[in-house]
Design a protein around this motif. Structure first.
Motif, PDB file in Angstrom:
ATOM      1  N   ASN A   1     -38.502  74.001  35.692  1.00  0.00           N
ATOM      2  CA  ASN A   1     -39.336  72.976  36.326  1.00  0.00           C
ATOM      3  C   ASN A   1     -40.112  73.503  37.527  1.00  0.00           C
ATOM      4  N   THR A   2     -39.539  74.414  38.276  1.00  0.00           N
ATOM      5  CA  THR A   2     -40.207  74.967  39.454  1.00  0.00           C
ATOM      6  C   THR A   2     -41.483  75.710  39.045  1.00  0.00           C
ATOM      7  N   ILE A   3     -41.370  76.553  38.036  1.00  0.00           N
ATOM      8  CA  ILE A   3     -42.539  77.319  37.558  1.00  0.00           C
ATOM      9  C   ILE A   3     -43.558  76.365  36.939  1.00  0.00           C
ATOM     10  N   LYS A   4     -43.094  75.390  36.187  1.00  0.00           N
ATOM     11  CA  LYS A   4     -44.026  74.407  35.600  1.00  0.00           C
ATOM     12  C   LYS A   4     -44.841  73.728  36.692  1.00  0.00           C
ATOM     13  N   GLU A   5     -44.169  73.306  37.754  1.00  0.00           N
ATOM     14  CA  GLU A   5     -44.863  72.620  38.850  1.00  0.00           C
ATOM     15  C   GLU A   5     -45.891  73.531  39.506  1.00  0.00           C
ATOM     16  N   ILE A   6     -45.539  74.792  39.709  1.00  0.00           N
ATOM     17  CA  ILE A   6     -46.487  75.747  40.287  1.00  0.00           C
ATOM     18  C   ILE A   6     -47.712  75.906  39.383  1.00  0.00           C
ATOM     19  N   VAL A   7     -47.470  76.018  38.087  1.00  0.00           N
ATOM     20  CA  VAL A   7     -48.579  76.175  37.126  1.00  0.00           C
ATOM     21  C   VAL A   7     -49.438  74.911  37.108  1.00  0.00           C
ATOM     22  N   TYR A   8     -48.829  73.724  37.074  1.00  0.00           N
ATOM     23  CA  TYR A   8     -49.581  72.467  37.120  1.00  0.00           C
ATOM     24  C   TYR A   8     -50.494  72.431  38.344  1.00  0.00           C
ATOM     25  N   GLN A   9     -49.933  72.739  39.521  1.00  0.00           N
ATOM     26  CA  GLN A   9     -50.709  72.699  40.761  1.00  0.00           C
ATOM     27  C   GLN A   9     -51.853  73.710  40.737  1.00  0.00           C
ATOM     28  N   THR A  10     -51.570  74.919  40.277  1.00  0.00           N
ATOM     29  CA  THR A  10     -52.581  75.977  40.245  1.00  0.00           C
ATOM     30  C   THR A  10     -53.740  75.605  39.326  1.00  0.00           C
ATOM     31  N   VAL A  11     -53.442  75.162  38.127  1.00  0.00           N
ATOM     32  CA  VAL A  11     -54.491  74.800  37.164  1.00  0.00           C
ATOM     33  C   VAL A  11     -55.264  73.573  37.648  1.00  0.00           C
ATOM     34  N   SER A  12     -54.558  72.618  38.248  1.00  0.00           N
ATOM     35  CA  SER A  12     -55.209  71.422  38.764  1.00  0.00           C
ATOM     36  C   SER A  12     -56.248  71.770  39.825  1.00  0.00           C
ATOM     37  N   VAL A  13     -55.881  72.638  40.732  1.00  0.00           N
ATOM     38  CA  VAL A  13     -56.795  73.038  41.801  1.00  0.00           C
ATOM     39  C   VAL A  13     -57.930  73.907  41.248  1.00  0.00           C
ATOM     40  N   ALA A  14     -57.602  74.852  40.380  1.00  0.00           N
ATOM     41  CA  ALA A  14     -58.601  75.786  39.862  1.00  0.00           C
ATOM     42  C   ALA A  14     -59.654  75.096  38.998  1.00  0.00           C
TER      43      ALA A  14
ATOM     44  N   GLY B   1     -59.986  71.516  38.769  1.00  0.00           N
ATOM     45  CA  GLY B   1     -60.328  70.169  39.209  1.00  0.00           C
ATOM     46  C   GLY B   1     -59.856  69.102  38.231  1.00  0.00           C
ATOM     47  N   LEU B   2     -58.682  69.304  37.658  1.00  0.00           N
ATOM     48  CA  LEU B   2     -58.136  68.373  36.665  1.00  0.00           C
ATOM     49  C   LEU B   2     -56.974  67.579  37.232  1.00  0.00           C
ATOM     50  N   ARG B   3     -56.757  66.387  36.630  1.00  0.00           N
ATOM     51  CA  ARG B   3     -55.565  65.604  36.951  1.00  0.00           C
ATOM     52  C   ARG B   3     -54.380  66.216  36.208  1.00  0.00           C
ATOM     53  N   MET B   4     -53.189  65.947  36.672  1.00  0.00           N
ATOM     54  CA  MET B   4     -51.979  66.490  36.043  1.00  0.00           C
ATOM     55  C   MET B   4     -51.869  66.064  34.581  1.00  0.00           C
ATOM     56  N   SER B   5     -52.374  64.869  34.266  1.00  0.00           N
ATOM     57  CA  SER B   5     -52.282  64.370  32.891  1.00  0.00           C
ATOM     58  C   SER B   5     -53.188  65.144  31.926  1.00  0.00           C
ATOM     59  N   GLN B   6     -54.086  65.958  32.447  1.00  0.00           N
ATOM     60  CA  GLN B   6     -54.986  66.746  31.607  1.00  0.00           C
ATOM     61  C   GLN B   6     -54.486  68.177  31.419  1.00  0.00           C
ATOM     62  N   ILE B   7     -53.281  68.445  31.911  1.00  0.00           N
ATOM     63  CA  ILE B   7     -52.696  69.787  31.842  1.00  0.00           C
ATOM     64  C   ILE B   7     -51.347  69.679  31.135  1.00  0.00           C
ATOM     65  N   TYR B   8     -51.063  70.671  30.282  1.00  0.00           N
ATOM     66  CA  TYR B   8     -49.758  70.732  29.632  1.00  0.00           C
ATOM     67  C   TYR B   8     -49.218  72.142  29.789  1.00  0.00           C
ATOM     68  N   VAL B   9     -47.972  72.245  30.255  1.00  0.00           N
ATOM     69  CA  VAL B   9     -47.330  73.550  30.445  1.00  0.00           C
ATOM     70  C   VAL B   9     -46.066  73.584  29.601  1.00  0.00           C
ATOM     71  N   THR B  10     -45.868  74.691  28.911  1.00  0.00           N
ATOM     72  CA  THR B  10     -44.684  74.859  28.063  1.00  0.00           C
ATOM     73  C   THR B  10     -44.220  76.318  28.116  1.00  0.00           C
ATOM     74  N   LYS B  11     -43.015  76.541  27.599  1.00  0.00           N
ATOM     75  CA  LYS B  11     -42.449  77.888  27.568  1.00  0.00           C
ATOM     76  C   LYS B  11     -43.086  78.667  26.419  1.00  0.00           C
ATOM     77  N   LEU B  12     -43.439  79.914  26.698  1.00  0.00           N
ATOM     78  CA  LEU B  12     -44.026  80.794  25.679  1.00  0.00           C
ATOM     79  C   LEU B  12     -42.919  81.354  24.800  1.00  0.00           C
ATOM     80  N   ASN B  13     -43.085  81.192  23.525  1.00  0.00           N
ATOM     81  CA  ASN B  13     -42.121  81.715  22.570  1.00  0.00           C
ATOM     82  C   ASN B  13     -42.525  83.141  22.226  1.00  0.00           C
ATOM     83  N   ILE B  14     -41.758  84.117  22.659  1.00  0.00           N
ATOM     84  CA  ILE B  14     -42.056  85.527  22.397  1.00  0.00           C
ATOM     85  C   ILE B  14     -41.196  85.980  21.237  1.00  0.00           C
ATOM     86  N   PRO B  15     -41.857  86.414  20.140  1.00  0.00           N
ATOM     87  CA  PRO B  15     -41.072  86.889  18.985  1.00  0.00           C
ATOM     88  C   PRO B  15     -40.301  88.174  19.329  1.00  0.00           C
ATOM     89  N   ALA B  16     -39.101  88.257  18.788  1.00  0.00           N
ATOM     90  CA  ALA B  16     -38.245  89.424  19.077  1.00  0.00           C
ATOM     91  C   ALA B  16     -38.628  90.626  18.287  1.00  0.00           C
TER      92      ALA B  16
END
Length: 169
Positions: free
Chosen positions: A139-152, A154-169
């Protein structure tokens, strides 16, 4: 009786028939001219319109890809975010704003082929961003990413989606 009617009006029918034929030929000629001018306009306008729309789509796609790369590079620099994949969606296309004089008439430039003077160009608006990142599970990293993208962007939080990247092994 029919013979008498026929002899009396035969000459008049020939005159009227000739007038009707001439009127029909004239109308046919007018229709042919109108159709040929419409067909010529369609042939000349279609390639220009297609060329403009293709180049606008190409420019818009290049703009979208550049935004995605910039956001991805910026987010991957943040501690804990890790590797990122970014998707940006845009609304519309570039809009041109033309110069106008005091009487609200467009200012034109050029010699025989006058064109309106472009004062500024507005880039398409960003409508949403999806970010998949290695640190997207916390959640901490998600919040940082939400804030960064929002500022960069000019979007509302509802226009941003953050999820965990699935890296194949």
């Amino acid at each position: 009786m029919f013979r008498r009617f026929w002899n009396k009006y035969r000459h008049k029918l020939k005159k009227d028939l000739l007038v009707h034929i001439l009127v029909m030929i004239g109308l046919f000629g007018i229709v042919c001219i109108a159709l040929s001018s419409c067909l010529e306009e369609d042939k000349t306008e279609t390639p220009e319109t297609e060329t403009i729309s293709v180049s606008e789509e190409t420019e818009q796609e290049a703009y979208r890809i550049a935004l995605q790369q910039q956001l991805s590079e910026m987010l991957s620099q943040i501690d804990g975010v890790g590797k990122t994949e970014v998707l940006v969606t845009l609304q519309g296309s570039e809009s041109y704003h033309y110069a106008q004089d005091a009487e609200s008439r467009y200012v034109t430039v050029g010699g025989s082929k006058k064109e309106a003077l472009v004062e500024s160009v507005s880039l398409p608006a960003v409508t949403g961003v999806v970010v998949a990142c290695e640190g997207g599970g916390t959640n901490t990293i998600k919040e940082i990413v939400y804030q960064t993208v929002s500022v960069a962007c000019g979007l509302r939080m509802s226009q941003i989606y953050v999820t965990k990247l699935n890296i194949p092994a």
